[in-house]
Write a protein that holds these residues in place. Structure first.
Motif: not given
Length: 501
Positions: A271, A273-274, A298-300, A302, A309, A311-312, A314
């Motif tokens: 995964y 994205g980070h 941020v919390c992602r 999955w 992804q 939600h992000v 923030e």
């Protein structure tokens, strides 16, 4: 001509002098006297002042009166009961009552002259017993004590400080006894710090991740190494075993989150994205959802299967060190080095509440397995919160170190592991520290390598595992030979809460 006009039309100075003289004559009778106050105005002013300054005294007296009346009702009920005809029965009742009174008096370290235990001696004895000193209550009604349950007693003691009323509430809590823990096994095999640990839901094996970039599987019963996974290119910070699928998830400082198939023993998904290292993972217990957080603040969220992804989340301003998930609201809770805890709504992807009580970095979070509460850990305090609003309940103080990990089992034992190698075990209800252990670095390690990075209980709640800085895994178990007589509780906590009005 000018003189004639002066006579006909007086000057401004003459007018002013005339006005002063007329005003003086008008108010000469009231000179030196204040404006008279009306009786109703004076009465309202005095009543307002009395209500403002002495309202709490009235409330305390009303509370004392109500409890005193309840006490008299109980005494009347006891007197009205049918007395035993046999004198032996009377003696036995008196003896049992005195024993119970002595047993209950051990709950408190307050002077005995302040507390008087009065209980029903009938078969229909109630759990709520009113305890008070009848003589002192009759004199000044300044102390009222209420027995709430077996292990907790609250004493309300109003004290006058000038015009300010201070209400001191003392909670006297008897801790639950727990057996102490002792070292059972030391497991070696990693070539770097053991940063994370997770137990299989079937309680057959446990998994560790290390700064040597490997994931190792160990047999829980024997401690033997079963399998090693490689694939990350930096320190592994979190591992978690799914209870719904044969999957293992891991994250590392290489910015990646990986999914491993435990049937094929290989990586099947990653995964991306980070933007920086990933420090924490959490799996939702009922949905195919994975949550990750790290240095990008941020919390992602999955989708496990689609690798999408969702939600992000923030809102944090510093590294996220810990994330936990549960089935009910709030479904996601995150703790960060910005000293804040955030509760998230998974459906909308927005923050429900932000908790700012901590003054230091929040490095560990844990839900209680049976209660609707969770605990957060920082170097200033351990704090207990109530779901779903995140209402603050109490502090658990005494572990003065940088706490890296906490764990709670179903027997109400809370364990906290710190960076200086200290390991504390607490009674969850009372916050009583019934055991403290200082870990010892393994031979060949320097003395500074005694920090504990992670800890967890196994599924049976009978074994406790720690991952440490000296590259070892330590396994603890409860001492079977311990009893309340050999390891007595030597402290009864008394907590004070002051409220100023």
């Amino acid at each position: 001509m000018t003189e004639e006009l002066g006579i006909l039309y007086p000057t401004i100075e003459t007018n002013c002098e005339d006005l002063v003289l007329s005003s003086k004559k008008l108010f000469q009778a009231q000179e030196g006297k204040g404006v008279p106050e009306f009786y109703e105005t004076l009465k309202l002013k005095i009543n307002t002042k009395v209500n403002y300054e002495y309202s709490n005294v009235t409330k305390s007296n009303e509370l004392a009166d109500s409890l005193h009346q309840e006490f008299e009702n109980i005494q009347t009920e006891i007197k009205d009961q049918k007395k035993p005809e046999n004198k032996r029965q009377i003696d036995k009742i008196i003896e049992d009552y005195q024993k119970e009174k002595q047993k209950e008096s051990k709950l408190s370290k307050l002077p005995q002259q302040f507390l008087k235990f009065d209980e029903k001696t009938s078969a229909t004895q109630t759990n709520n017993t009113y305890i008070q000193n009848e003589k002192q209550t009759a004199e000044n009604k300044s102390l009222v004590a209420i027995k709430q349950n077996e292990n907790q007693l609250s004493v309300i003691e109003p004290a006058r400080l000038g015009t300010v009323m201070v209400q001191k509430i003392k909670k006297i809590i008897k801790p639950e006894w727990h057996a102490p823990w002792k070292l059972m096994r030391v497991i070696s095999g990693h070539h770097g710090w053991v940063r994370c640990i997770a137990v299989d839901p079937g309680n057959q094996f446990f998994v560790t991740g290390s700064s040597d970039r490997t994931i190792k599987f160990w047999d829980l019963a024997t401690g033997n190494l079963k399998l090693t996974f490689t694939g990350h290119i930096s320190t592994i910070r979190s591992v978690i075993v799914s209870a719904r699928h044969p999957y293992l998830f891991s994250c590392a400082e290489d910015k990646t989150v990986k999914c491993w198939d435990l049937e094929q023993n290989k990586m099947i998904r990653d995964y991306h994205g980070h933007l920086s290292g990933v420090y924490s993972l959490a799996l939702h217990p009922t949905l195919d959802v994975l949550v990750s957080g790290g240095r990008d603040s941020v919390c992602r969220v999955w989708d496990i299967r689609a690798r999408q992804q969702i939600h992000v989340l923030e809102g944090h301003t510093n590294t996220i060190d810990s994330i936990i998930c549960q089935e009910f609201e709030p479904q996601i809770v995150s703790g960060s080095q910005d000293s804040m805890i955030k509760l998230w709504d998974m459906t909308s992807g927005k923050c429900i509440s932000t908790l700012t009580n901590h003054k230091k970095s929040v490095r560990a979070l844990a839900f209680h397995p049976l209660e609707y509460t969770f605990c957060s850990a920082a170097s200033d305090n351990l704090k207990v919160w109530k779901c779903p609003e995140g209402t603050f309940l109490r502090n658990i103080s005494g572990h003065n170190a940088m706490i890296n990990s906490i764990a709670i089992n179903r027997n109400n034992v809370l364990a906290s592991a710190a960076d200086n190698g200290s390991l504390n075990f607490w009674d969850w209800k009372s916050g009583y520290n019934f055991q403290s252990i200082n870990t010892i670095a393994q031979p060949g390690s320097i003395a500074a390598e005694n920090g504990i990075f992670c800890c967890t209980f196994d599924q049976s709640q009978m074994r406790f595992l720690t991952g440490e800085c000296d590259k070892s895994i330590k396994m603890y178990k409860e001492d079977e030979t311990a009893t309340p007589e050999t390891h007595p509780i030597d402290d009864i906590r008394i907590e004070y809460a002051n409220q100023n009005y």
